[in-house]
Design a protein around this motif. Structure first.
Motif: not given
Length: 115
Positions: A4-13, A25-32, A44-50, A67-71
Motif C-alpha cells: 500500500d503506497p500510503n502505508c507507513i509500514f510498507c514505506k519502512i519495508v 528475512d524475505e517475509e518479515l521485518l522486525a524493528f524497534h 514484527i510485521i509481514p512485508k506483504t500488506h495485510i 511472527m509469533a515464533a520470532l518474538g
C-alpha cells in the motif's frame, strides 16, 4: 507481494523511511518501536500488506506462526530474561493505529504499566 503506497509500514519495508531493524528475512521485518512502552519494544510485521487481523485467513497461518515464533528469539537476543508480552491491536476499538498488521513484542518489567 501486496503493498500500500500510503502505508507507513510498507514505506519502512521499501526502505523509504528508516527504521532500527532487529530482524529481516524475505517475509518479515522486525524493528524497534519509536514510542516504546517497555525497555525493549519491537514490532514484527509481514512485508506483504495485510491491514489487520480482521483480514487474516487460514492461508496466513504459517506467516502468523513465524511472527509469533520470532518474538521469543528476538527477546533473547535483545537481553530480555524475565518475560515479555505479545500484543496485536485490531481495528479502532482494539487500539490499532497503523493499518498494517503488526505484532508488538515488549520485554522488561511490567511493560503494560506505561507511566
Amino acid at each position: 507481494m501486496s503493498h500500500d503506497p500510503n502505508c507507513i509500514f510498507c514505506k519502512i519495508v521499501a526502505g523509504q523511511i528508516p527504521s532500527r531493524k532487529a530482524y529481516e528475512d524475505e517475509e518479515l521485518l522486525a524493528f524497534h518501536d519509536i514510542h516504546p512502552w517497555a525497555p525493549v519494544h519491537v514490532l514484527i510485521i509481514p512485508k506483504t500488506h495485510i491491514a489487520s487481523m480482521a483480514d487474516v485467513t487460514g492461508d496466513h497461518a504459517p506467516l502468523l506462526g513465524r511472527m509469533a515464533a520470532l518474538g521469543p528469539r528476538l527477546m533473547k537476543e535483545l537481553g530480555v530474561t524475565n518475560g515479555f508480552r505479545h500484543v496485536i491491536n485490531t481495528g479502532a476499538d482494539g487500539g490499532q493505529e497503523v493499518y498494517h498488521l503488526h505484532l508488538h513484542v515488549m520485554g522488561g518489567p511490567r511493560p503494560w504499566l506505561k507511566g
